[in-house]
Design a protein around this motif. Structure first.
Motif, PDB file in Angstrom:
ATOM      1  N   UNK A   1       0.829  -1.208   0.000  1.00  0.00           N
ATOM      2  CA  UNK A   1       0.000   0.000   0.000  1.00  0.00           C
ATOM      3  C   UNK A   1       0.864   1.259   0.000  1.00  0.00           C
ATOM      4  N   UNK A   2       1.850   1.308   0.881  1.00  0.00           N
ATOM      5  CA  UNK A   2       2.701   2.499   0.960  1.00  0.00           C
ATOM      6  C   UNK A   2       3.537   2.675  -0.297  1.00  0.00           C
ATOM      7  N   UNK A   3       4.015   1.591  -0.874  1.00  0.00           N
ATOM      8  CA  UNK A   3       4.796   1.685  -2.107  1.00  0.00           C
ATOM      9  C   UNK A   3       3.968   2.266  -3.240  1.00  0.00           C
ATOM     10  N   UNK A   4       2.725   1.817  -3.383  1.00  0.00           N
ATOM     11  CA  UNK A   4       1.863   2.334  -4.445  1.00  0.00           C
ATOM     12  C   UNK A   4       1.547   3.807  -4.221  1.00  0.00           C
ATOM     13  N   UNK A   5       1.256   4.183  -2.976  1.00  0.00           N
ATOM     14  CA  UNK A   5       0.928   5.578  -2.689  1.00  0.00           C
ATOM     15  C   UNK A   5       2.125   6.500  -2.923  1.00  0.00           C
ATOM     16  N   UNK A   6       3.276   6.139  -2.358  1.00  0.00           N
ATOM     17  CA  UNK A   6       4.441   7.003  -2.451  1.00  0.00           C
ATOM     18  C   UNK A   6       4.991   7.030  -3.873  1.00  0.00           C
ATOM     19  N   UNK A   7       5.035   5.891  -4.533  1.00  0.00           N
ATOM     20  CA  UNK A   7       5.558   5.838  -5.900  1.00  0.00           C
ATOM     21  C   UNK A   7       4.685   6.627  -6.858  1.00  0.00           C
ATOM     22  N   UNK A   8       3.359   6.493  -6.739  1.00  0.00           N
ATOM     23  CA  UNK A   8       2.462   7.249  -7.607  1.00  0.00           C
ATOM     24  C   UNK A   8       2.546   8.743  -7.320  1.00  0.00           C
ATOM     25  N   UNK A   9       2.690   9.110  -6.044  1.00  0.00           N
ATOM     26  CA  UNK A   9       2.804  10.527  -5.687  1.00  0.00           C
ATOM     27  C   UNK A   9       4.079  11.144  -6.254  1.00  0.00           C
ATOM     28  N   UNK A  10       5.129  10.349  -6.393  1.00  0.00           N
ATOM     29  CA  UNK A  10       6.380  10.858  -6.974  1.00  0.00           C
ATOM     30  C   UNK A  10       6.380  10.764  -8.490  1.00  0.00           C
ATOM     31  N   UNK A  11       5.779   9.703  -9.038  1.00  0.00           N
ATOM     32  CA  UNK A  11       5.798   9.498 -10.489  1.00  0.00           C
ATOM     33  C   UNK A  11       4.893  10.476 -11.218  1.00  0.00           C
TER      34      UNK A  11
END
Length: 286
Positions: free
Chosen positions: A87-97
């Motif tokens: 969950x955190x990887x998807x949230x943080x990665x999408x927020x940066x990408x």
């Protein structure tokens, strides 16, 4: 109108079928063997008599495992580590990408170059351990999740996917009064389900199979994930709590492998279609 295939085309197709069948056998045989060995008599497994099908079927190895509380504690640890990481990887990665997919972002090229630099070089194990220690995260879930939260490779895949989305949809949402965060959550992410499911699958599998970080950062037995138990049985050659029948150790090795592998095998078929779409669309802009 039926197109007539040439002889070379038929030979090529036949060759492909043979290769695919061989690859399938190579991948399926270990699973069948491990399952058969896990329910066979330990003496027959140790002597090498079990080659494909089980012999003298017994479930004593599974009984030995499922009645031990360590299995369920480590199972729960692995599940929560995997879910939180995904969950955190998807949230943080999408927020940066998402902002990196916009050409108007100030310093975009510099940020991308710095991110690409981490593909080739890293701080190393000892500096990472010192950072985790100084932040007080040892023996906690955050020591397992945060150091590997963002993968640069996943970041670039998601950024490429976002770049391929029609800008008109985002412009329309902006005109309707949506902020950048609302555009990301309401427009971009729902359209990015294939790449999100793909990266989520990769992240979950990596975390589910991870054990090295737990060896470094965790000292309490109650925090150990399932893979630590698997390692102790396979590599160290010990039973779960240093107890139990050592004569069952061989079949217990195969039983714990089946128990550790089964959840991923059950989940993958349901998200396979998203996996194919995500890998193809995320790598091609058009």
């Amino acid at each position: 109108m039926k197109i007539k295939e040439s002889l070379a085309s038929k030979i090529f197709d036949a060759f492909n079928y043979v290769i695919m069948i061989l690859l399938m056998l190579v991948m399926v045989y270990p699973l069948i063997y491990i399952f058969s060995a896990s329910i066979s008599d330990n003496a027959l497994v140790s002597s090498g008599d079990v080659l494909l099908l089980p012999k003298q079927v017994t479930l004593i190895a599974y009984k030995q495992l499922v009645t031990n509380p360590d299995l369920w504690i480590s199972y729960w640890n692995t599940i929560r580590y995997t879910i939180v990481q995904m969950i955190l990887t998807l949230l943080v990665t999408s927020a940066m990408a998402y902002p990196l997919a916009k050409k108007w972002l100030p310093g975009r090229k510099i940020i991308l170059m710095m991110a690409a630099f981490t593909l080739l070089f890293s701080g190393g194990m000892i500096p990472t351990f010192l950072v985790v220690q100084k932040l007080g995260m040892l023996n906690s879930i955050w020591a397992i999740v945060l150091p590997s939260l963002i993968s640069t490779w996943y970041l670039f895949i998601m950024r490429t996917f976002f770049e391929a989305l029609p800008e008109e949809l985002e412009d329309a949402a902006t005109i309707d009064g949506c902020s950048s965060i609302q555009v990301l959550l309401r427009i971009v992410l729902p359209l990015s389900l294939p790449v999100m499911m793909t990266i989520g699958l990769f992240t979950a599998v990596n975390q589910w199979n991870a054990f090295f970080d737990a060896l470094i950062y965790l000292n309490e037995r109650s925090m150990y994930p399932l893979q630590i138990m698997l390692r102790n049985i396979l590599v160290a050659g010990t039973t779960i709590q240093g107890e139990g029948d050592l004569s069952l150790l061989q079949t217990m090795k195969y039983a714990i492998i089946m128990i550790a592998t089964l959840p991923i095998l059950c989940v993958y078929p349901f998200i396979q279609k998203y996996f194919v779409q995500g890998t193809m669309i995320g790598g091609i802009k058009g």
